[in-house]
Design a protein around this motif. Structure first.
Motif, PDB file in Angstrom:
ATOM      1  N   ILE A 174       0.850  -1.197   0.000  1.00  0.00           N
ATOM      2  CA  ILE A 174       0.000   0.000   0.000  1.00  0.00           C
ATOM      3  C   ILE A 174       0.883   1.243   0.000  1.00  0.00           C
ATOM      4  O   ILE A 174       1.724   1.404   0.869  1.00  0.00           O
ATOM      5  CB  ILE A 174      -0.932  -0.003   1.229  1.00  0.00           C
ATOM      6  CG1 ILE A 174      -1.862  -1.211   1.134  1.00  0.00           C
ATOM      7  CG2 ILE A 174      -1.730   1.285   1.296  1.00  0.00           C
ATOM      8  CD1 ILE A 174      -2.773  -1.348   2.322  1.00  0.00           C
ATOM      9  N   PRO A 175       0.716   2.108  -0.991  1.00  0.00           N
ATOM     10  CA  PRO A 175       1.536   3.320  -1.005  1.00  0.00           C
ATOM     11  C   PRO A 175       1.176   4.213   0.175  1.00  0.00           C
ATOM     12  O   PRO A 175       0.012   4.301   0.560  1.00  0.00           O
ATOM     13  CB  PRO A 175       1.167   3.999  -2.325  1.00  0.00           C
ATOM     14  CG  PRO A 175       0.076   3.230  -2.926  1.00  0.00           C
ATOM     15  CD  PRO A 175      -0.227   2.034  -2.101  1.00  0.00           C
ATOM     16  N   SER A 176       2.199   4.866   0.734  1.00  0.00           N
ATOM     17  CA  SER A 176       1.976   5.628   1.961  1.00  0.00           C
ATOM     18  C   SER A 176       0.946   6.742   1.758  1.00  0.00           C
ATOM     19  O   SER A 176       0.119   6.993   2.625  1.00  0.00           O
ATOM     20  CB  SER A 176       3.293   6.216   2.453  1.00  0.00           C
ATOM     21  OG  SER A 176       3.865   7.007   1.441  1.00  0.00           O
ATOM     22  N   PHE A 177       1.004   7.404   0.583  1.00  0.00           N
ATOM     23  CA  PHE A 177       0.073   8.526   0.414  1.00  0.00           C
ATOM     24  C   PHE A 177      -1.371   8.049   0.360  1.00  0.00           C
ATOM     25  O   PHE A 177      -2.280   8.698   0.870  1.00  0.00           O
ATOM     26  CB  PHE A 177       0.417   9.368  -0.817  1.00  0.00           C
ATOM     27  CG  PHE A 177       0.735   8.576  -2.051  1.00  0.00           C
ATOM     28  CD1 PHE A 177       2.033   8.161  -2.298  1.00  0.00           C
ATOM     29  CD2 PHE A 177      -0.249   8.257  -2.971  1.00  0.00           C
ATOM     30  CE1 PHE A 177       2.341   7.451  -3.445  1.00  0.00           C
ATOM     31  CE2 PHE A 177       0.056   7.543  -4.117  1.00  0.00           C
ATOM     32  CZ  PHE A 177       1.363   7.134  -4.350  1.00  0.00           C
ATOM     33  N   TRP A 178      -1.572   6.880  -0.204  1.00  0.00           N
ATOM     34  CA  TRP A 178      -2.942   6.385  -0.255  1.00  0.00           C
ATOM     35  C   TRP A 178      -3.401   5.928   1.127  1.00  0.00           C
ATOM     36  O   TRP A 178      -4.524   6.213   1.553  1.00  0.00           O
ATOM     37  CB  TRP A 178      -3.053   5.243  -1.254  1.00  0.00           C
ATOM     38  CG  TRP A 178      -4.466   4.857  -1.532  1.00  0.00           C
ATOM     39  CD1 TRP A 178      -5.443   5.674  -2.016  1.00  0.00           C
ATOM     40  CD2 TRP A 178      -5.061   3.580  -1.331  1.00  0.00           C
ATOM     41  NE1 TRP A 178      -6.617   4.971  -2.142  1.00  0.00           N
ATOM     42  CE2 TRP A 178      -6.410   3.678  -1.724  1.00  0.00           C
ATOM     43  CE3 TRP A 178      -4.597   2.355  -0.864  1.00  0.00           C
ATOM     44  CZ2 TRP A 178      -7.297   2.602  -1.668  1.00  0.00           C
ATOM     45  CZ3 TRP A 178      -5.470   1.277  -0.810  1.00  0.00           C
ATOM     46  CH2 TRP A 178      -6.813   1.412  -1.206  1.00  0.00           C
ATOM     47  N   MET A 179      -2.515   5.242   1.834  1.00  0.00           N
ATOM     48  CA  MET A 179      -2.838   4.852   3.208  1.00  0.00           C
ATOM     49  C   MET A 179      -3.231   6.096   4.004  1.00  0.00           C
ATOM     50  O   MET A 179      -4.235   6.106   4.730  1.00  0.00           O
ATOM     51  CB  MET A 179      -1.619   4.176   3.833  1.00  0.00           C
ATOM     52  CG  MET A 179      -1.772   3.814   5.292  1.00  0.00           C
ATOM     53  SD  MET A 179      -2.819   2.390   5.536  1.00  0.00           S
ATOM     54  CE  MET A 179      -1.656   1.075   5.296  1.00  0.00           C
ATOM     55  N   GLY A 180      -2.447   7.150   3.859  1.00  0.00           N
ATOM     56  CA  GLY A 180      -2.736   8.397   4.575  1.00  0.00           C
ATOM     57  C   GLY A 180      -4.089   8.953   4.192  1.00  0.00           C
ATOM     58  O   GLY A 180      -4.898   9.328   5.057  1.00  0.00           O
ATOM     59  N   LEU A 181      -4.357   8.993   2.896  1.00  0.00           N
ATOM     60  CA  LEU A 181      -5.632   9.539   2.438  1.00  0.00           C
ATOM     61  C   LEU A 181      -6.812   8.719   2.948  1.00  0.00           C
ATOM     62  O   LEU A 181      -7.837   9.267   3.349  1.00  0.00           O
ATOM     63  CB  LEU A 181      -5.657   9.579   0.903  1.00  0.00           C
ATOM     64  CG  LEU A 181      -4.822  10.697   0.262  1.00  0.00           C
ATOM     65  CD1 LEU A 181      -4.736  10.499  -1.239  1.00  0.00           C
ATOM     66  CD2 LEU A 181      -5.442  12.052   0.574  1.00  0.00           C
ATOM     67  N   MET A 182      -6.643   7.381   2.960  1.00  0.00           N
ATOM     68  CA  MET A 182      -7.727   6.526   3.432  1.00  0.00           C
ATOM     69  C   MET A 182      -7.986   6.750   4.922  1.00  0.00           C
ATOM     70  O   MET A 182      -9.131   6.846   5.359  1.00  0.00           O
ATOM     71  CB  MET A 182      -7.384   5.048   3.191  1.00  0.00           C
ATOM     72  CG  MET A 182      -7.392   4.621   1.736  1.00  0.00           C
ATOM     73  SD  MET A 182      -8.987   4.863   0.937  1.00  0.00           S
ATOM     74  CE  MET A 182      -8.652   6.305  -0.027  1.00  0.00           C
ATOM     75  N   LEU A 183      -6.897   6.873   5.696  1.00  0.00           N
ATOM     76  CA  LEU A 183      -7.065   7.120   7.131  1.00  0.00           C
ATOM     77  C   LEU A 183      -7.738   8.474   7.350  1.00  0.00           C
ATOM     78  O   LEU A 183      -8.611   8.622   8.202  1.00  0.00           O
ATOM     79  CB  LEU A 183      -5.715   7.070   7.848  1.00  0.00           C
ATOM     80  CG  LEU A 183      -5.049   5.697   7.922  1.00  0.00           C
ATOM     81  CD1 LEU A 183      -3.696   5.783   8.610  1.00  0.00           C
ATOM     82  CD2 LEU A 183      -5.944   4.706   8.666  1.00  0.00           C
ATOM     83  N   LEU A 184      -7.332   9.451   6.555  1.00  0.00           N
ATOM     84  CA  LEU A 184      -7.961  10.782   6.639  1.00  0.00           C
ATOM     85  C   LEU A 184      -9.453  10.680   6.365  1.00  0.00           C
ATOM     86  O   LEU A 184     -10.285  11.255   7.074  1.00  0.00           O
ATOM     87  CB  LEU A 184      -7.351  11.692   5.583  1.00  0.00           C
ATOM     88  CG  LEU A 184      -6.240  12.631   5.995  1.00  0.00           C
ATOM     89  CD1 LEU A 184      -5.856  13.515   4.827  1.00  0.00           C
ATOM     90  CD2 LEU A 184      -6.699  13.494   7.167  1.00  0.00           C
ATOM     91  N   LEU A 185      -9.746   9.936   5.311  1.00  0.00           N
ATOM     92  CA  LEU A 185     -11.134   9.803   4.874  1.00  0.00           C
ATOM     93  C   LEU A 185     -11.983   9.185   5.995  1.00  0.00           C
ATOM     94  O   LEU A 185     -13.063   9.671   6.307  1.00  0.00           O
ATOM     95  CB  LEU A 185     -11.159   8.876   3.647  1.00  0.00           C
ATOM     96  CG  LEU A 185     -12.192   9.150   2.570  1.00  0.00           C
ATOM     97  CD1 LEU A 185     -12.100  10.583   2.099  1.00  0.00           C
ATOM     98  CD2 LEU A 185     -11.967   8.191   1.392  1.00  0.00           C
ATOM     99  N   VAL A 186     -11.448   8.132   6.609  1.00  0.00           N
ATOM    100  CA  VAL A 186     -12.228   7.415   7.618  1.00  0.00           C
ATOM    101  C   VAL A 186     -12.233   8.175   8.949  1.00  0.00           C
ATOM    102  O   VAL A 186     -13.285   8.527   9.467  1.00  0.00           O
ATOM    103  CB  VAL A 186     -11.672   5.992   7.820  1.00  0.00           C
ATOM    104  CG1 VAL A 186     -12.401   5.297   8.960  1.00  0.00           C
ATOM    105  CG2 VAL A 186     -11.802   5.204   6.525  1.00  0.00           C
ATOM    106  N   PHE A 187     -11.020   8.446   9.495  1.00  0.00           N
ATOM    107  CA  PHE A 187     -10.974   8.997  10.859  1.00  0.00           C
ATOM    108  C   PHE A 187     -11.134  10.502  10.899  1.00  0.00           C
ATOM    109  O   PHE A 187     -11.543  11.062  11.898  1.00  0.00           O
ATOM    110  CB  PHE A 187      -9.671   8.578  11.533  1.00  0.00           C
ATOM    111  CG  PHE A 187      -9.565   7.112  11.732  1.00  0.00           C
ATOM    112  CD1 PHE A 187     -10.246   6.498  12.763  1.00  0.00           C
ATOM    113  CD2 PHE A 187      -8.830   6.333  10.851  1.00  0.00           C
ATOM    114  CE1 PHE A 187     -10.189   5.128  12.938  1.00  0.00           C
ATOM    115  CE2 PHE A 187      -8.755   4.965  11.023  1.00  0.00           C
ATOM    116  CZ  PHE A 187      -9.443   4.355  12.065  1.00  0.00           C
ATOM    117  N   GLY A 188     -10.777  11.152   9.796  1.00  0.00           N
ATOM    118  CA  GLY A 188     -10.904  12.608   9.779  1.00  0.00           C
ATOM    119  C   GLY A 188     -12.274  13.041   9.292  1.00  0.00           C
ATOM    120  O   GLY A 188     -12.995  13.764   9.976  1.00  0.00           O
ATOM    121  N   LEU A 189     -12.655  12.538   8.088  1.00  0.00           N
ATOM    122  CA  LEU A 189     -13.873  13.053   7.472  1.00  0.00           C
ATOM    123  C   LEU A 189     -15.123  12.307   7.933  1.00  0.00           C
ATOM    124  O   LEU A 189     -16.080  12.917   8.380  1.00  0.00           O
ATOM    125  CB  LEU A 189     -13.744  12.984   5.955  1.00  0.00           C
ATOM    126  CG  LEU A 189     -12.687  13.943   5.383  1.00  0.00           C
ATOM    127  CD1 LEU A 189     -12.424  13.642   3.922  1.00  0.00           C
ATOM    128  CD2 LEU A 189     -13.140  15.384   5.566  1.00  0.00           C
TER     129      LEU A 189
END
Lengths: 313, 531, 270
Positions: free
Chosen positions: A142-157
């Motif tokens: 899993i590329p780090s930027f996508w992992m980051g975006l997914m975590l943002l999407l779930v836990f942030g948004l």
């Protein structure tokens, strides 16, 4: 032992010189005239000529290199074209942000991944082992930027538990700073865990097949003692080297994470400098990160004999 | 209830597999007795020994009706903690490879004390005292220093002594020694074995010796169990088994023990290969803080090999014998001195041209597993060896390769196989075929049988001798194994620390050695004739 | 041994699909990946477009398929460049030894002293963001790894007895090198090339994500993610899908690499 330390220290010198030469050559390959770049496209020809002289661009290449290297050694990395500030303080300021995140992430990743890999190896081919090796291969992919975006999407948004942008200095508000760091750190931990788990597991499996492990069992030691007292130290050595590599490559790749989470770190500074064609700043960042990497590896090598006394000979 | 070790119906199979690795093995070792399990690779002797301590590799286990009784207790039914209490304390084990059986990242002292702390109630100081006394007993020079040293600071022989010390510290009732000296030089191995015997006799420990070497076993043990393919084919008093073997396989093993071949008449032809004042050295690796130095491994050697004869070069590892052989064939460059071939000096050239100048010279390497290109089939491999022979068509070469296969006792059908599809003996036959196919005048054989099983060794030695008789090439036979040398050599050169200390016809060397080093070597070598 | 067939299966299938997608993108893709369809801006999957539309209403499914063409194409060419250069320099160093070896290794070690993407970022500064730029930058950045592996393998294989046997047989160094040394060096190079293919897909998408890779409007998975980032809240499918493609590809490549390693490395067999 002393000989080993000294020879390692000495061997870092030519590497550092080579790194500096590479960066110097790279920066001279940049298309366009540096003097024009400093002054902007509207500068008069005689202004440019004066600038060239003052920048030493008319000297022979090796004189330019020596002058430049001398300045670097004195801590003078030049001045940013875009920001107008000296490069080194800029870098150091932003580096403290990146370093906090990188160090926290690597420590956490190692603390989780190494025991996990070792336990998986000790129970090789069990269901738990398969789960560990499977999920670490997945994480590795899993590329780090996508992992980051997914975590943002779930836990942030979606859940709104954690802040989605921004960085808060620790001095200002420790609680907010810690909260802001959670997502970036978790992202890096997840992404880097994969390779560490796999390495720890593979070397533990290799060591557990060696004769001295059977010898330890033949002494009547418990499995626990065999694993931690005899296998662990020998199996940890390759992982230790890997940790150095991970730490170094994170310093280079941190720009990606900083972009995802809008963090004003060293990586972002460098990317913005590349965008803005701010070559003194780009050069400073390249030098700083590469030097740091050489130093990290040096440190890793110096500690290595504690894990494997044979290399100090 | 009976004391000692009794093994009954021991059968070992991999989980979920019909293969039987150890088949219905039975033997007993009364207290204080020495017993040997003898067999070639794949005979299951090591597995049988390891199963006693419950140390089989993962996936292998004894079948439910196997019984291993030790002082009346059934070890196959012992719980894990019970087993741990027995390991080390009552049954000790010594491993084959001293270079890998000590933990490289733990000091010797810790490794010695570890089992003592576990199995005794002695204080740290008492343990230390015992360790020091034991190290002294196994003739380690500075025991104090040894305790704080790392394993890599010691040679193989020293490590094996440390290993014995670590096991015998606890005075176990039974000692399992798995090929304890196979990895060691003749002289060292003799010392280590004597030491082991001495220590176990003193403490009344019985010994189970695992070995492939019937000759060595005969010298030390009371009883012997001969294993073949997982089964015990013969057992009894060692002396009886050796003198009058009943089983066909045992007879084969006994027949494979080296015996002196008939002496060939000496030749006085002009030397084929001659070295004068040959010295060879390696540059030592120079570091930033280390000046470049030459380490000389062969000093001032004069040697003459006549057509058709076998000259054996004997010595311990590190004596320079292999380097000397490699230099004569052209793989290494001499430092000073000259090599003459048919009276002509072969000058200083690059490796390939050095070898080309010796086109009718060939080499047989030690390890048949690494001397054949894994990506080349047997046929092309032999055909390639004929590349430099002029006037042959492709068809001729193939026909000759086929003939050569037959000559070395290989089925020509194997010519389409890759090396990894062959057994060790077959591989060495291929390597020999490659060496002799172009009809060389001279062959260097570097330990050609030491990686092989006993019975295969015998066949290969016979083959070399046979080929030599029919093709008349001269042979430089480099070996540490006096048994093999006695079998094939016409003359013997003994090397010690890079110098030739004695050179004489074979019978004179073996019957009336003059140099003290030769005498010591002969004394240590466990030849059947001497036993 | 037990895991091998499954690894090979999944890895091989994923990499196969990837290659097919790259090769036949114009025939597979439902519509032109650059065609604007403003009513479908940030539309979710279903609707008029199979996987929805992006910030300009371009068809995401088509862009993903063409993105595979971009990413796989670049990764393939770059891997070939890195491996070819690495083979040439590594073989020269291992074969000639002495001065040429030292010269090559000095440059190589200088390049290796840069961590991760750093060297590639430096090259991108020079060459600018373009496909050729990426190929040169990543090719040069990854070449040293190949050089080191090839040189090390050549040196270790050269010391094997079967190579000495070839010399003793009177064969020239060059013949021995071509016939016996190089064929036995290929297995680790193949494994490395597979793994490297994955690294390069990842690096290219990282560069594109940073805006230093494939320039828009041409679709690459990395730049699709980059442009989608500001719209993550309104159109999560825009960030989920390209990343899923990268992750699936890397997983396939990693599994294939593991399988090849187990298969080609005799030590790991059995």
């Amino acid at each position: 032992m002393l000989r080993f330390v000294l020879s390692r220290l000495f061997s870092a010198v030519p590497t550092l010189v080579l790194v500096a030469v590479t960066i110097f050559v790279l920066m001279r390959m940049v298309p366009g005239d540096p003097a024009t770049l400093m002054l902007g496209d509207l500068a008069e020809p005689d202004q440019v000529a004066a600038m060239r002289r003052s920048m030493g661009l008319d000297d022979p290449v090796w004189v330019q290199f020596l002058t430049w290297a001398g300045q670097i050694l004195r801590g003078d990395f030049g001045t940013s074209i875009v920001l107008g500030d000296p490069v080194l303080p800029l870098i150091l300021d932003r580096f403290s942000v990146s370093a906090t995140i990188v160090l926290a992430s690597v420590l956490l990743a190692v603390a989780i991944a190494v025991p996990l890999g070792i336990l998986a190896a000790w129970h090789q081919d069990s269901a738990g082992d398969l789960a560990v090796i499977g999920s670490s291969t997945l994480l590795l992919s899993i590329p780090s930027f996508w992992m980051g975006l997914m975590l943002l999407l779930v836990f942030g948004l979606e859940l709104g538990w954690l802040p989605i942008v921004g960085y808060v200095p620790f001095g200002q508000d420790a609680w907010a700073a810690a909260r802001a760091m959670i997502l970036p750190v978790v992202t890096i931990v997840l992404v880097e865990m994969g390779s560490i788990v796999r390495m720890a597991r593979a070397s533990m499996i290799e060591v557990s097949r060696l004769e001295y492990i059977t010898h330890a069992r033949a002494k009547g030691l418990s499995e626990r003692a065999v694993m931690w007292r005899h296998a662990f130290r020998n199996a940890f050595a390759p992982t230790w080297t890997l940790i150095g590599l991970v730490l170094g490559s994170l310093l280079a790749n941190i720009a990606v994470i900083e972009t995802v989470f809008t963090i004003p770190g060293l990586g972002r500074l460098m990317i913005d400098a590349i965008y803005g064609r701010d070559y003194p700043l780009v050069q400073g960042c390249l030098l700083f990160i590469a030097f740091l990497y050489v130093m990290v590896n040096l440190l890793v090598d110096l500690v290595y004999p504690l894990l494997d006394p044979r290399v100090a000979e | 209830m009976q004391d000692g070790l009794i093994v009954r119906n021991l059968t070992i199979r991999p989980d979920r597999s019909p293969l039987t690795l150890v088949d219905d093995l039975e033997f007993a070792i009364p207290p204080g007795q020495f017993t040997a399990l003898v067999g070639e690779s794949g005979s299951g002797k090591t597995l049988a020994a390891r199963s006693i301590l419950g140390l089989l590799p993962q996936g292998l286990s004894p079948t439910p009706d196997s019984r291993i009784l030790f002082d009346g207790e059934d070890l196959t039914r012992a719980s894990a903690p019970q087993m741990r209490a027995i390991r080390g304390a009552r049954i000790g084990m010594i491993f084959q490879e001293p270079m890998v059986s000590l933990n490289p990242s733990m000091r010797i002292g810790q490794q010695l004390a570890e089992a003592m702390r576990l199995h005794t109630t002695l204080s740290t100081r008492q343990i230390r005292a015992e360790c020091l006394a034991m190290l002294d007993r196994v003739q380690i020079r500075d025991p104090e220093r040894c305790l704080s040293a790392w394993p890599h600071e010691f040679s193989g022989g020293m490590r094996q002594r440390i290993m014995i010390a670590s096991v015998m510290l606890l005075k176990p009732r039974l000692l399992i020694a798995d090929e304890p000296t196979t990895a060691l030089d003749t002289l060292v191995s003799r010392d280590v074995l004597d030491l082991m015997v001495d220590l176990t006799r003193t403490s009344g420990t019985s010994v189970l010796l695992i070995s492939h070497d019937l000759g060595m076993v005969a010298r030390y043990v009371d009883d012997v169990v001969v294993m073949e393919k997982g089964r015990a084919v013969e057992s009894g008093r060692a002396r009886d088994v050796l003198r009058a073997p009943q089983n066909a396989y045992t007879r084969k093993l006994v027949a494979a023990l080296p015996r002196r071949g008939p002496a060939r008449p000496p030749t006085d032809a002009a030397p084929l290969v001659e070295t004068r004042g040959l010295s060879i050295g390696y540059p030592e690796k120079a570091g930033p803080l280390r000046p470049k130095r030459f380490r000389r491994v062969v000093h001032d050697v004069d040697l003459a090999i006549r057509p058709g004869e076998t000259l054996a070069l004997v010595g311990a590892s590190g004596s320079g014998k292999t380097t000397l052989g490699r230099t004569i064939i052209g793989l290494e460059r001499p430092e000073t001195g000259s090599i003459r071939i048919r009276g002509q000096d072969i000058g200083d050239q690059g490796t390939a041209s050095r070898c080309r100048a010796r086109r009718d010279m060939q080499m047989i390497f030690q390890d048949p597993y690494s001397s054949l290109d894994p990506r080349q089939r047997v046929g092309p491999l032999l055909v390639e060896a004929l590349r430099h022979l002029p006037g042959l068509s492709d068809g001729d070469r193939r026909a000759r390769a086929r003939d050569c296969c037959v000559e070395v006792g290989l089925d020509p059908a194997l010519m389409t196989r890759f090396p990894h599809q062959l057994s060790g003996g077959q591989r060495q036959r291929v390597a020999i075929a490659r060496a002799v196919i172009a009809r060389p005048a001279f062959v260097v054989a570097d330990e050609p049988v030491s990686a092989l099983d006993m019975t295969v060794q015998k066949q290969i030695l016979d083959l070399i001798r046979h080929l030599q008789d029919s093709h008349g090439f001269a042979c430089l036979f480099v070996s540490h194994d006096l048994g093999a040398v006695e079998q094939v050599a016409d003359r013997v050169a003994v090397m010690e620390a890079g110098r030739i200390v004695e050179l004489a016809p074979r019978d004179r060397i073996f019957d009336a050695p003059e140099h003290p080093y030769t005498k010591r070597l002969l004394e240590a070598s466990l030849r059947l004739n001497a036993a | 041994m037990r895991r091998l067939p499954l690894n090979l299966w999944i890895g091989g299938t994923v990499v196969g699909i990837l290659l097919l997608m790259a090769l036949f993108a114009p025939w597979i893709a439902p519509v032109d990946p650059l065609k604007l369809d403003l009513p479908a801006r940030m539309q979710g999957p279903g609707g008029g477009h199979l996987l929805g539309g992006d910030e300009f209403g371009r068809d995401i499914a088509s862009r993903l398929i063409y993105g595979a063409r971009t990413s796989v194409g670049i990764a393939l060419v770059t891997t070939l460049v890195a491996v070819a250069l690495g083979l040439v320099f590594g073989t020269l160093a291992g074969f000639l030894r002495g001065l040429p070896d030292r010269a090559i290794m000095i440059f190589n070690d200088a390049f290796l002293a840069f961590p991760g993407l750093l060297l590639a970022l430096g090259f991108m500064t020079v060459f600018g963001a373009s496909r050729t730029g990426i190929v040169i930058a990543l090719g040069l950045a990854y070449m040293p790894v190949v050089v080191r592996l090839v040189r090390g393998t050549v040196l270790s294989v050269r010391a094997r007895e079967y190579v000495e046997a070839s010399r003793v047989g009177g064969n020239s160094e060059l013949y021995t090198m071509v016939r016996h040394v190089l064929p036995n060096c290929m297995a680790p190079v193949i494994v490395l090339a597979t793994t490297m293919f994955g690294w390069i897909i990842l690096s290219e998408s990282s560069l594109s994500f940073l805006g230093l890779g494939v320039p828009p409007p041409a679709p690459s998975w990395g730049n699709m993610l980059s442009t989608a980032r500001p719209h993550a809240a309104q159109a999560p499918h825009m960030v989920i899908l390209p990343g899923l493609c990268i992750a699936m590809s890397l997983l396939g490549v990693n599994l294939l690499g593991d399988a090849l390693r187990d298969w080609l490395d005799p030590k790991m067999r059995g």
